[in-house]
Motif scaffolding. Structure first.
Motif, PDB file in Angstrom:
ATOM      1  N   GLY A  14       5.804  -6.432  -5.054  1.00  0.00           N
ATOM      2  CA  GLY A  14       5.905  -7.824  -5.321  1.00  0.00           C
ATOM      3  C   GLY A  14       6.931  -8.273  -4.876  1.00  0.00           C
ATOM      4  O   GLY A  14       8.056  -7.910  -4.867  1.00  0.00           O
ATOM      5  N   GLY A  15       6.880  -9.824  -4.903  1.00  0.00           N
ATOM      6  CA  GLY A  15       8.034 -10.461  -4.716  1.00  0.00           C
ATOM      7  C   GLY A  15       9.226 -10.459  -5.573  1.00  0.00           C
ATOM      8  O   GLY A  15      10.243 -10.909  -5.341  1.00  0.00           O
ATOM      9  N   THR A  16       8.936 -10.411  -6.808  1.00  0.00           N
ATOM     10  CA  THR A  16       9.946 -10.324  -8.101  1.00  0.00           C
ATOM     11  C   THR A  16       9.973  -8.952  -8.805  1.00  0.00           C
ATOM     12  O   THR A  16      11.071  -8.538  -9.273  1.00  0.00           O
ATOM     13  N   THR A  37      12.694  -6.269  -7.572  1.00  0.00           N
ATOM     14  CA  THR A  37      12.390  -6.340  -6.239  1.00  0.00           C
ATOM     15  C   THR A  37      13.644  -6.527  -5.469  1.00  0.00           C
ATOM     16  O   THR A  37      13.994  -5.882  -4.675  1.00  0.00           O
ATOM     17  N   PRO A  76       2.037  -7.044   0.086  1.00  0.00           N
ATOM     18  CA  PRO A  76       1.382  -8.288   0.548  1.00  0.00           C
ATOM     19  C   PRO A  76       1.818  -8.737   1.855  1.00  0.00           C
ATOM     20  O   PRO A  76       2.848  -8.610   2.261  1.00  0.00           O
ATOM     21  N   GLY A  77       0.881  -9.133   2.580  1.00  0.00           N
ATOM     22  CA  GLY A  77       1.022  -9.540   4.235  1.00  0.00           C
ATOM     23  C   GLY A  77       0.199  -9.015   5.018  1.00  0.00           C
ATOM     24  O   GLY A  77      -0.653  -8.418   4.849  1.00  0.00           O
ATOM     25  N   SER A  89       5.422 -10.598   6.008  1.00  0.00           N
ATOM     26  CA  SER A  89       5.405 -10.552   4.659  1.00  0.00           C
ATOM     27  C   SER A  89       5.957 -11.719   4.245  1.00  0.00           C
ATOM     28  O   SER A  89       7.028 -11.708   4.019  1.00  0.00           O
ATOM     29  N   PRO A  90       5.251 -12.907   4.038  1.00  0.00           N
ATOM     30  CA  PRO A  90       5.958 -14.132   3.674  1.00  0.00           C
ATOM     31  C   PRO A  90       6.638 -14.264   2.363  1.00  0.00           C
ATOM     32  O   PRO A  90       7.741 -14.685   2.319  1.00  0.00           O
ATOM     33  N   ASN A  91       5.981 -13.489   1.511  1.00  0.00           N
ATOM     34  CA  ASN A  91       6.451 -13.518   0.204  1.00  0.00           C
ATOM     35  C   ASN A  91       7.966 -12.685  -0.014  1.00  0.00           C
ATOM     36  O   ASN A  91       8.831 -12.930  -0.511  1.00  0.00           O
ATOM     37  N   LEU A  92       7.904 -11.950   1.071  1.00  0.00           N
ATOM     38  CA  LEU A  92       9.430 -11.096   1.011  1.00  0.00           C
ATOM     39  C   LEU A  92      10.017 -11.337   2.259  1.00  0.00           C
ATOM     40  O   LEU A  92      11.426 -10.922   2.179  1.00  0.00           O
ATOM     41  N   ASP A 116      -2.178  -5.204  -0.498  1.00  0.00           N
ATOM     42  CA  ASP A 116      -2.003  -5.168  -1.965  1.00  0.00           C
ATOM     43  C   ASP A 116      -3.343  -5.385  -2.584  1.00  0.00           C
ATOM     44  O   ASP A 116      -3.828  -4.776  -3.457  1.00  0.00           O
ATOM     45  N   THR A 143      -4.156 -16.966  -6.814  1.00  0.00           N
ATOM     46  CA  THR A 143      -3.599 -17.828  -6.151  1.00  0.00           C
ATOM     47  C   THR A 143      -4.451 -18.190  -4.830  1.00  0.00           C
ATOM     48  O   THR A 143      -4.825 -19.095  -4.672  1.00  0.00           O
TER      49      THR A 143
END
Length: 318
Positions: A14-16, A37, A76-77, A89-92, A116, A143
């Motif tokens: 995940g992003g965090t 992360t 994610p991505g 992967s925009p979140n990362l 994911d 989301t």
């Protein structure tokens, strides 16, 4: 722990935070380890963290490294699952990162990656709400709207990895459609995600409709669902609309992949039977008889562990 049994490691990136899990052949989650992360360290630093977390978990549980039969990662991505490259992967903040090759070099084990949402679905099929059901579709209502499609115990990835992108089914008619984050109009995600529910609620407040939601400063999807449960007619209409399009999407999928079970997970799904009963009603309203007979809609049961279980399962269901 039996040193002769094969074990599988799942990574939920995940992003965090990164969650790492250890599973047996039956999908039983034996142990979990979680760490930050640290996305600011870029891909190289994050993958180094993942290596450390995996080795920490395996070592802490007293396993022999030889027992690890494979490692899977849910990311994610947009991914190229065959080559193991994260295209974006925009979140990362990642682009064209060869995750499979890097982790295999670091860990010395075969690594498989997938989206994911797909791995969360796989977790529910392996040892969750759809265990023993070879044909199932899983929704993740958060989301956005994520999904995963399992056909004869095989995860449907499709030609370019876009299989199971349920949230981008175009179910909303043009006259009601708004633009989705993907750039298209009318996606399921625009009405049935937490983001979509909040958007509809804010629009109702702006129009001056009489609703208790007007008195809430920072609206959440839970606020809307709670207000609907309490009898707020505007909130009830919004929830019904979200459920209607979810039911319609299921009716469409029922004549494409014909699943025996739909599993609903994610934060929005925490509304429980209040939401699921409405989804079920609309699904049966739209679906053909032979596509809905003996088909059920159930809540996910693995919660936040679905991702690590499903990622580990990539080596069992691959």
């Amino acid at each position: 722990m039996d040193k002769s049994q094969k074990l599988y490691v799942g990574i939920d990136l995940g992003g965090t935070s990164v969650k790492v899990g250890l599973c047996d052949r039956l999908g039983k989650l034996l142990a979990v380890y979680e760490g930050p992360t640290e996305a600011e360290k870029r891909a190289e630093g994050v993958l180094q963290n993942i290596e450390l977390y995996v080795r920490e978990l395996v070592g802490r549980e007293g396993c022999d490294w030889e027992q690890i039969a494979g490692i899977g990662a849910g990311i994610p991505g947009f991914l190229d699952m065959e080559t193991g490259v994260v295209k974006a992967s925009p979140n990362l903040g990642w682009k064209d990162v060869p995750v499979k090759a890097i982790l295999e070099e670091r860990l010395g084990k075969e690594v498989r990656i997938d989206n994911d949402a797909n791995v969360a679905a796989l977790g529910e099929v392996w040892s969750g709400a759809a265990a023993g059901i070879p044909n199932a579709v899983c929704y993740t209502l958060g989301t956005g709207v994520g999904g995963g499609i399992i056909i004869k115990n095989v995860l449907c990835q499709g030609y370019s990895g876009m299989g199971g992108e349920i949230g981008h089914l175009g179910v909303v008619p043009a006259e009601e459609a708004i633009t989705c984050g993907c750039g298209q109009k009318g996606c399921l995600e625009t009405v049935s995600s937490a983001t979509g529910i909040i958007y509809m609620a804010k629009e109702a407040v702006i129009r001056g409709e009489q609703t208790s939601l007007a008195h809430i400063r920072e609206l959440t999807a839970k606020d809307v669902l709670d207000a609907a449960k309490a009898g707020d007619q505007v909130a009830a209409r919004i929830v019904d609309r979200a459920a209607d399009y979810l039911g319609k999407s299921m009716a469409l999928l029922s004549v494409v992949v014909n699943p025996q079970r739909f599993v609903i997970g994610g934060g929005v799904a925490k509304a429980g039977s209040f939401l699921l009963d409405q989804i079920d009603h609309h699904f049966r309203k739209y679906a053909l008889e032979n596509a809905k007979t003996n088909v059920d809609i159930v809540p996910a049961i693995l919660g936040n562990n679905a991702g690590v279980v499903g990622a580990a399962g990539l080596h069992v269901f691959g």
